[in-house]
Design a protein around this motif. Structure first.
Motif, short mmCIF file in Angstrom:
data_model
loop_
_atom_site.label_atom_id
_atom_site.label_comp_id
_atom_site.label_asym_id
_atom_site.label_seq_id
_atom_site.Cartn_x
_atom_site.Cartn_y
_atom_site.Cartn_z
N VAL A 149 24.71 126.01 -10.90
CA VAL A 149 25.47 126.94 -10.06
C VAL A 149 24.52 127.89 -9.34
N VAL A 150 24.68 127.97 -8.03
CA VAL A 150 23.86 128.85 -7.21
C VAL A 150 24.77 129.88 -6.55
N GLU A 151 24.49 131.14 -6.80
CA GLU A 151 25.29 132.22 -6.25
C GLU A 151 24.60 132.81 -5.03
N ILE A 152 25.33 132.93 -3.95
CA ILE A 152 24.83 133.54 -2.72
C ILE A 152 25.54 134.88 -2.56
N ILE A 153 24.76 135.95 -2.52
CA ILE A 153 25.34 137.30 -2.51
C ILE A 153 24.91 138.04 -1.24
N GLY A 154 25.88 138.51 -0.49
CA GLY A 154 25.59 139.25 0.74
C GLY A 154 25.53 140.75 0.48
N HIS A 155 24.44 141.37 0.93
CA HIS A 155 24.26 142.83 0.79
C HIS A 155 24.15 143.45 2.18
N THR A 156 24.77 144.60 2.37
CA THR A 156 24.68 145.32 3.62
C THR A 156 24.09 146.70 3.37
N ASP A 157 23.89 147.46 4.44
CA ASP A 157 23.57 148.87 4.24
C ASP A 157 24.87 149.66 4.29
N GLY A 158 24.77 150.98 4.36
CA GLY A 158 25.97 151.80 4.25
C GLY A 158 26.61 152.20 5.56
N GLN A 159 26.17 151.65 6.69
CA GLN A 159 26.77 151.99 7.97
C GLN A 159 28.25 151.58 7.99
N GLY A 160 29.06 152.41 8.60
CA GLY A 160 30.46 152.04 8.77
C GLY A 160 30.58 150.84 9.70
N ASN A 161 31.60 150.02 9.46
CA ASN A 161 31.75 148.79 10.24
C ASN A 161 32.77 148.95 11.37
N ASN A 202 20.38 113.61 0.63
CA ASN A 202 20.33 113.45 -0.82
C ASN A 202 19.83 114.70 -1.53
N ARG A 203 19.85 115.81 -0.86
CA ARG A 203 19.32 117.05 -1.42
C ARG A 203 20.45 117.91 -1.99
N LEU A 204 20.08 118.76 -2.95
CA LEU A 204 21.00 119.73 -3.56
C LEU A 204 22.18 119.06 -4.26
N GLN A 205 22.00 117.79 -4.65
CA GLN A 205 23.10 117.07 -5.28
C GLN A 205 23.43 117.66 -6.66
N GLY A 206 24.71 117.71 -6.97
CA GLY A 206 25.16 118.20 -8.26
C GLY A 206 25.23 119.71 -8.39
N LEU A 207 24.93 120.43 -7.30
CA LEU A 207 24.95 121.90 -7.35
C LEU A 207 26.26 122.44 -6.80
N ASN A 208 26.72 123.52 -7.40
CA ASN A 208 27.89 124.23 -6.90
C ASN A 208 27.44 125.57 -6.32
N PHE A 209 27.99 125.90 -5.16
CA PHE A 209 27.61 127.14 -4.49
C PHE A 209 28.78 128.11 -4.47
N ARG A 210 28.49 129.37 -4.77
CA ARG A 210 29.51 130.40 -4.78
C ARG A 210 29.07 131.58 -3.92
N ALA A 211 30.00 132.11 -3.14
CA ALA A 211 29.70 133.22 -2.24
C ALA A 211 30.31 134.51 -2.77
N TYR A 212 29.52 135.56 -2.75
CA TYR A 212 29.99 136.87 -3.20
C TYR A 212 29.49 137.95 -2.24
N SER A 213 30.11 139.11 -2.34
CA SER A 213 29.67 140.27 -1.56
C SER A 213 29.39 141.44 -2.49
N ALA A 214 28.28 142.11 -2.25
CA ALA A 214 27.97 143.36 -2.95
C ALA A 214 28.11 144.55 -2.01
N ALA A 215 28.46 144.25 -0.73
CA ALA A 215 28.56 145.29 0.29
C ALA A 215 27.31 146.16 0.29
N GLN A 216 27.49 147.50 0.28
CA GLN A 216 26.34 148.40 0.30
C GLN A 216 26.03 148.99 -1.07
N LEU A 217 26.65 148.45 -2.13
CA LEU A 217 26.58 149.11 -3.43
C LEU A 217 25.26 148.97 -4.17
#
Length: 223
Positions: free
Chosen positions: A109-121, A173-188
């Motif tokens: 399992v590979v987790e991809i986590i997005g981080h931002t800074d604290g600017q308002g969106n 034939n790459r990355l076979q058998g892997l599961n990917f998960r997306a998450y957000s940590a925002a600016q925390l």
């Protein structure tokens, strides 16, 4: 009589030489035996050492890969669309690292986590509630999502990276058998792992994508 004495002397010398030869032969055999035992011990030691090192590697925490939001790898402000050069960076640099570490640490399992800074969106109305599953299933592209918050934006960027990885998985034939998960940590979460204090200024050091490797266990209900 002289001949007999001489014959006996020669016979004794031959007996001594034979005994010496036997002694040397036995000594050589003993030495070879000790050498063989030493070699076996050395091989066993090396085997145990290699096993210990491999076990230590597997038990050690895997590294965290970081895609920094800078230079040519930057997302446009408020966007989750991956620039072409960043796409190539993921394919040529990040994918080999993912393959190496998932194999080394026996992880699927590979987790991809997005981080931002604290600017308002801004005041954009989010449409993630309506379209998030469609993006995850590749029915619509990430750039059709509208981020109403940094939490939205971090998740959108993580999903964009996951889409690249899944595309590679499907077409090669790459990355076979892997599961990917997306998450957000925002600016925390700061890069050092601590919670961030309030800071609404632009800060490129906080904007990043983290790639983490996990071994998920079976869920349990705690009563």
């Amino acid at each position: 009589m002289r001949y007999s004495n001489k014959h006996n002397q020669i016979h004794e010398e031959l007996n001594i030489w034979s005994a010496f030869t036997d002694l040397m032969s036995n000594t050589f055999m003993i030495a070879m035996l000790f050498l063989l035992v030493a070699i076996i011990k050395s091989v066993n030691t090396q085997t145990h050492l290699s096993q210990a090192i491999e076990t230590q590697k597997q038990n050690a925490p895997p590294p965290i890969l970081v895609i920094e939001d800078k230079g040519a790898y930057r997302f446009a402000s408020g966007s989750a669309e991956i620039p072409a050069i960043m796409d190539q960076y993921i394919r040529n640099k990040i994918v080999p690292q993912i393959e190496q570490h998932t194999q080394q640490y026996k992880i699927n399992v590979v987790e991809i986590i997005g981080h931002t800074d604290g600017q308002g969106n801004g005041s954009v109305t989010s449409n993630l509630d309506q379209n998030l599953e469609k993006v995850a299933n590749a029915t619509i592209p990430v750039n059709q999502l509208k981020a109403g918050s940094n939490a939205d934006l971090g998740l959108m960027r993580a999903l964009a990276v996951v889409q690249v990885l899944r595309n590679i998985q499907k077409t090669s034939n790459r990355l076979q058998g892997l599961n990917f998960r997306a998450y957000s940590a925002a600016q925390l979460i700061l890069p050092d792992g601590n919670f961030a204090t309030v800071n609404r200024n632009p800060d490129a050091t906080r904007r990043r994508i983290e790639v983490r490797f996990t071994r998920p266990g079976a869920p349990i209900k705690v009563e």
